[in-house]
Write an enzyme that holds these catalytic residues in place. Structure first.
Site, PDB file in Angstrom:
ATOM      1  CD  GLU A  27      -2.984   1.100   2.297  1.00 51.69           C
ATOM      2  OE1 GLU A  27      -3.007   0.131   3.083  1.00 51.69           O
ATOM      3  OE2 GLU A  27      -3.859   1.993   2.285  1.00 51.69           O
ATOM      4  CG  ASN A 174      -9.517  -1.696   1.503  1.00 56.09           C
ATOM      5  OD1 ASN A 174      -9.166  -2.826   1.813  1.00 56.09           O
ATOM      6  ND2 ASN A 174      -9.382  -0.667   2.327  1.00 56.09           N
ATOM      7  CD  GLU A 175     -10.413  -2.390   6.104  1.00 56.42           C
ATOM      8  OE1 GLU A 175     -10.394  -1.275   6.675  1.00 56.42           O
ATOM      9  OE2 GLU A 175      -9.724  -3.357   6.483  1.00 56.42           O
ATOM     10  CE1 TYR A 248      -3.775  -5.779   9.140  1.00 56.15           C
ATOM     11  CE2 TYR A 248      -6.033  -5.038   8.815  1.00 56.15           C
ATOM     12  CZ  TYR A 248      -4.733  -5.166   8.359  1.00 56.15           C
ATOM     13  OH  TYR A 248      -4.384  -4.668   7.127  1.00 56.15           O
ATOM     14  CD  GLU A 304      -6.239  -4.539   4.334  1.00 58.56           C
ATOM     15  OE1 GLU A 304      -6.101  -4.129   5.507  1.00 58.56           O
ATOM     16  OE2 GLU A 304      -6.640  -3.828   3.399  1.00 58.56           O
ATOM     17  CD  GLN A 353       0.134  -2.163   4.085  1.00 57.97           C
ATOM     18  OE1 GLN A 353       0.973  -1.551   3.444  1.00 57.97           O
ATOM     19  NE2 GLN A 353      -1.055  -1.674   4.363  1.00 57.97           N
TER      20      GLN A 353
HETATM   21  O1  AHR Z   1      -3.119  -2.272   6.504  1.00 55.96           O
HETATM   22  C1  AHR Z   1      -3.418  -0.993   6.977  1.00 55.96           C
HETATM   23  C2  AHR Z   1      -4.880  -0.604   6.766  1.00 55.96           C
HETATM   24  O2  AHR Z   1      -5.687  -1.459   7.537  1.00 55.96           O
HETATM   25  C3  AHR Z   1      -5.438  -0.750   5.388  1.00 55.96           C
HETATM   26  O3  AHR Z   1      -5.214   0.368   4.582  1.00 55.96           O
HETATM   27  C4  AHR Z   1      -6.905  -0.893   5.625  1.00 55.96           C
HETATM   28  O4  AHR Z   1      -7.569  -1.584   4.595  1.00 55.96           O
HETATM   29  C5  AHR Z   1      -6.969  -1.580   6.970  1.00 55.96           C
HETATM   30  O5  AHR Z   1      -7.908  -1.025   7.800  1.00 55.96           O
END
Ligand code: AHR
Length: 499
Positions: A27, A174-175, A248, A304, A353
């Protein structure tokens, strides 16, 4: 010491473990893209058409199957036309989400160069939040239309690429429930149908369209998306080939506040218990998907995932620069084993990432690059790429818990490659205790053993000691009757090969 019996059903191959499950994510955020990967052709840092050579090599060595780009949140603020054509004429912007100046030095053609150099397939994320259907359908045509077929194909040729790029993997936003537009699922589902309708398949590039999916356990998002987009339309056309899932593991919860390197056993238990939830979320979303798509045509794309800690002291908070310890590597191995065990549904995933941001494969400082222990896990798991998943039974490892949430002391997954070799990856998820294991794998014998071991789970690589923790050949298990016996040290990842 706990004694564990493991049985690999070497003669019962299941679904293919798609190599795309071992994907990565680049990113325009902090120092991931600029600095971590891109240094420019004129940089004193050795590079391949502007991409740092050490980074390209690190990605090639693990066989990185795909790279997701340009975001993340950045994607819904990105307009691809800003990043094509002569660099001097490209507009400068400011990233709406990350606040940084965006020079647009890296655009579509540069990113394709990175993919060509690393061997990874591009996975592009289109702009739904602040873009239009026309803009995204044009991006597909710009990249995939045959030479000379349209003005956009001519523009591509004028920018240096005559032949179509054949980009297959596309995420539609995305999201979209947060930074991608704060949409409700019903609204996004209709938008998705509109966008996906105009994202055309060109010759040799049938698209794999990925719908924005839920976060964590947002099952209602999945239900709405699958009901609206999960079945073929009249005439049999399928609009959605995969639904995304983002998860996450954040000790202490968002915003990440706990140190990546200073932690104790309870923090370890917390991270592993949070990692165990990946299994729960995949199973939960899969059950909903199964009702709408019993043939499992629509994949789950965990595009992600990772362990997210506090930024390293002294670094800008919005850059999400964190160290990567053995704890993160074990967490990665555990997560990848989970994906392998759900290979019939999970067919793409991206660790977040690649460089210098969140759960990174490598960190950079000027001309130096260090590979984190998580990089080694991806190297150990390379043998699983495109192999057939095998059922594995484990007995006797027991469980651990954190605040009532349980996680197994051992995580295991196995696969059989085209040449018949079986790979078994084992993560001892215990902070401090070894496990004695004995493995049965039909009539096959162990021919190799590699592992990531360290004195302490806090161990990590630094620029002063970049190879302090590295996977290496480890003691080969010994035959004991029909089984193979060995000891798995605490907080370790091991890969055994049977032939
Ligand atoms: O990976 C960092 C951020 O986390 C990304 O841009 C987003 O999609 C997520 O919330």
């Amino acid at each position: 010491m706990a004694r564990v019996r493991i049985k690999v059903a070497s003669e019962a191959p299941g679904p293919r473990v798609e190599r795309h499950v071992f994907g990565h994510f680049v990113e325009h955020l902090g120092r991931c893209l600029y600095d971590g990967l891109w240094v420019g052709e004129d940089s004193p840092v050795p590079n391949v058409r502007g991409w740092r050579r050490d980074a390209v090599e690190a990605l090639r060595e693990i066989g990185a199957p795909n790279l997701r780009w340009p975001g993340g949140c950045f994607a819904d603020d990105y307009h691809w036309r800003d990043g094509v054509g002569p660099r001097a004429g490209r507009p400068r912007g400011v990233s709406a989400w990350w606040g940084a100046a965006e020079p647009n030095t890296v655009g579509t053609h540069e990113f394709l160069d990175l993919c060509a150099a690393t061997g990874a397939e591009p996975y592009l994320c289109g702009n739904v939040g602040s873009g239009t259907v026309q803009e995204m359908r044009d991006w597909v045509e710009y990249l995939n239309a045959p030479a000379g077929a349209s003005s956009l194909a001519d523009l591509r040729a004028a920018h240096g690429r005559r032949e179509p790029a054949g980009v297959r993997l596309w995420a539609v936003g995305n999201e979209s429930w947060a930074c991608g537009g704060n949409m409700r699922p019903e609204y996004y589902a209709d938008l998705y149908r509109r966008f996906a309708t105009f994202l055309r398949d060109f010759p040799d590039a049938p698209l794999w369209r990925v719908g924005c999916g839920p976060r964590d356990d947002d099952y209602s998002w999945t239900e709405v998306m699958m009901r609206a987009c999960g079945r073929p339309l009249l005439g049999g056309q399928r609009l959605m080939q995969a639904l995304a899932l983002h998860y996450y593991c954040v000790p202490g919860d968002f915003p990440p506040s706990r140190s990546a390197t200073r932690f104790g056993e309870e923090d370890w238990d917390e991270l592993m218990a949070r990692t165990a939830r990946m299994e729960e979320f995949i199973a939960g979303h899969s059950a909903i998907m199964d009702r709408h798509d019993p043939e499992r045509d629509v994949a789950l794309a965990v595009d992600e995932w990772g362990a997210w800690h506090a930024p390293e002291p002294g670094t800008p908070p919005g850059h999400f620069y964190q160290q990567g310890t053995v704890r993160d590597a074990v967490m990665a191995g555990y997560t990848l084993n989970t994906f392998i065990r759900h290979a019939s549904r999970v067919r793409l995933a991206n660790l977040a990432q690649t460089a210098n941001v969140v759960h990174a494969l490598f960190l950079t400082e000027g001309p130096r690059l260090l590979r984190t222990p998580t990089w080694d896990v991806f190297a150990l798991y390379r043998a699983h790429h495109d192999a057939l998943a095998l059922p594995v039974e484990t007995d006797g490892a027991g469980e651990r818990e954190w605040q009532g949430r349980r996680y197994p002391a051992l995580s295991a997954a196995a696969s059989r490659a085209a040449d018949g070799a079986v790979t078994l990856t084992l993560c001892n998820l215990d902070y401090a205790r070894p496990l004695a294991v004995s493995v049965e794998c039909g009539a096959l014998a162990v021919t190799g053993a590699r592992g990531l071991r360290s004195a302490a789970p806090q161990d990590h690589n630094t620029f002063a000691a970049p190879d302090a923790v590295r996977a290496r050949a480890v003691e080969v298990p010994v035959r004991s009757g029909t089984a193979w016996a060995t000891e798995l040290p605490p907080h370790s990842v091991t890969s055994l090969t049977f032939r």
